[in-house]
Scaffold this active site. Sequence first.
Site, PDB file in Angstrom:
ATOM      1  N   THR A   1      -3.368   2.870   7.273  1.00  0.00           N
ATOM      2  CA  THR A   1      -4.292   4.493   7.849  1.00  0.00           C
ATOM      3  C   THR A   1      -5.431   3.296   8.734  1.00  0.00           C
ATOM      4  O   THR A   1      -5.733   4.830   9.589  1.00  0.00           O
ATOM      5  CB  THR A   1      -4.919   5.190   6.855  1.00  0.00           C
ATOM      6  OG1 THR A   1      -3.638   5.227   5.115  1.00  0.00           O
ATOM      7  CG2 THR A   1      -5.568   6.012   6.884  1.00  0.00           C
TER       8      THR A   1
ATOM      9  N   THR B   1      -4.271   0.453   2.629  1.00  0.00           N
ATOM     10  CA  THR B   1      -4.705   0.096   1.094  1.00  0.00           C
ATOM     11  C   THR B   1      -3.518   0.064   0.105  1.00  0.00           C
ATOM     12  O   THR B   1      -3.591  -0.571  -0.940  1.00  0.00           O
ATOM     13  CB  THR B   1      -5.742   1.901   1.054  1.00  0.00           C
ATOM     14  OG1 THR B   1      -4.987   2.425   1.424  1.00  0.00           O
ATOM     15  CG2 THR B   1      -6.788   1.531   2.298  1.00  0.00           C
ATOM     16  N   ASP B   2      -2.222   0.732   0.573  1.00  0.00           N
ATOM     17  CA  ASP B   2      -1.723   0.719  -0.393  1.00  0.00           C
ATOM     18  C   ASP B   2      -0.924  -0.804  -1.091  1.00  0.00           C
ATOM     19  O   ASP B   2      -0.798  -0.835  -2.590  1.00  0.00           O
ATOM     20  CB  ASP B   2      -0.169   1.264  -0.042  1.00  0.00           C
ATOM     21  CG  ASP B   2      -0.269   3.054   0.818  1.00  0.00           C
ATOM     22  OD1 ASP B   2      -0.752   3.676  -0.430  1.00  0.00           O
ATOM     23  OD2 ASP B   2       0.933   3.363   0.889  1.00  0.00           O
TER      24      ASP B   2
HETATM   25  N1  GLU Z   1      -3.008   4.913   2.247  1.00  0.00           N
HETATM   26  C1  GLU Z   1      -2.722   3.985   2.697  1.00  0.00           C
HETATM   27  C2  GLU Z   1      -3.606   3.336   3.833  1.00  0.00           C
HETATM   28  O1  GLU Z   1      -4.528   3.151   3.571  1.00  0.00           O
HETATM   29  C3  GLU Z   1      -1.242   4.506   3.235  1.00  0.00           C
HETATM   30  C4  GLU Z   1      -0.449   3.205   4.758  1.00  0.00           C
HETATM   31  C5  GLU Z   1      -0.588   1.797   4.858  1.00  0.00           C
HETATM   32  O2  GLU Z   1      -0.835   1.074   2.991  1.00  0.00           O
HETATM   33  O3  GLU Z   1      -0.954   1.437   5.302  1.00  0.00           O
HETATM   34  O4  GLU Z   1      -3.370   2.068   4.350  1.00  0.00           O
END
Ligand code: GLU
Length: 329
Positions: A18, A94-95
Amino acid sequence: MTEVEHLPRLSIASLGGTVSMQADAPGRGVTPSLDCEKQLALLPQLRELAQLEIATLCLVPSASLSFVMLLEVLAWARAEIEAGSQAVILTQGTDSLEETAYFFDLLWPYDAPLVLTGAMRSASQPGSDGPANLLAAAQVALAQESRGRGALVVINDQIHCSTRVRKTASLAMAAFESPGSGAIGELVEGMAVYRQMPCPRAVLPLPERVEHRVALLEACLDADTALLQAVAAFGFEGLVIAGFGAGHVSSAWSDMLGELAPNLPVIVATRTGSGTTARSTYGFAGAEIDLQSKGVHMAGQLCPRKCRILLWLLLGTGQQSSLCSWLPH
Ligand code: GLU
């Protein structure tokens, strides 16, 4: 010598997530599109803190990172430290951050910090947290007090140790916690302030092979044993169970785990999200005393996902017999 040459060298790589995402047209979903250069353009003051070495190693959502990709990222990060960088920062989704941070931590042989960060709001959203998190990551990475702490997760002005950190909320800005122990530090007026001393660290050698697989299954009510039977049939070399409560499974699952455990390492962790597994409290079939008597390992504090990372790395160097010493109570 110019002013810039006095600054410490700091290496930053983008992997996607993200923090690198924006929409290519109004109303469209966001996707990874900002490379490291473009992410840094949103934070010009970073160049006042350090001489930056930057790279875009991939631009993917973090669910699509693989162990092989992480080993390539690690090779880049190690080369940057060997070339004189004071620290390395990785920006990613973050996933899967709680898994990648632990993966890197287990393989990071330096005192120099390896700091991971990301964002919960994309670059297209008002109040996007990517630049603030990147600045905080740099402040932590460059702090003398951060040395000797392995891989750290810096997000939402908190510093988390990679062994404990977990994503505990899907979309909230405060998405990360370290259940049980709390964050090890925080950012206060741009300074890294630690609340806990560094723990002694053990580091694993690089895996000698990468083709092996470790399964992760969650124990749930009235589940049959078909998937457990498939674990051996499909050639998985290790198995982690996210167990009920203090590390419990049904009696039918216990029987199956007892059949598997002589042939491959089996770990039972807790699926609750915090706390440790028991060792000697419950005496029913499927509880810890029964499971351990069948050769199953109890995960202690380590969450199921991190157990899978650990087991994969141990299997990669044939060190699975040392598993117990990596599972703190
Ligand atoms: N919420 C996640 C992020 O922070 C979604 C996508 C991912 O993990 O790449 O990036």
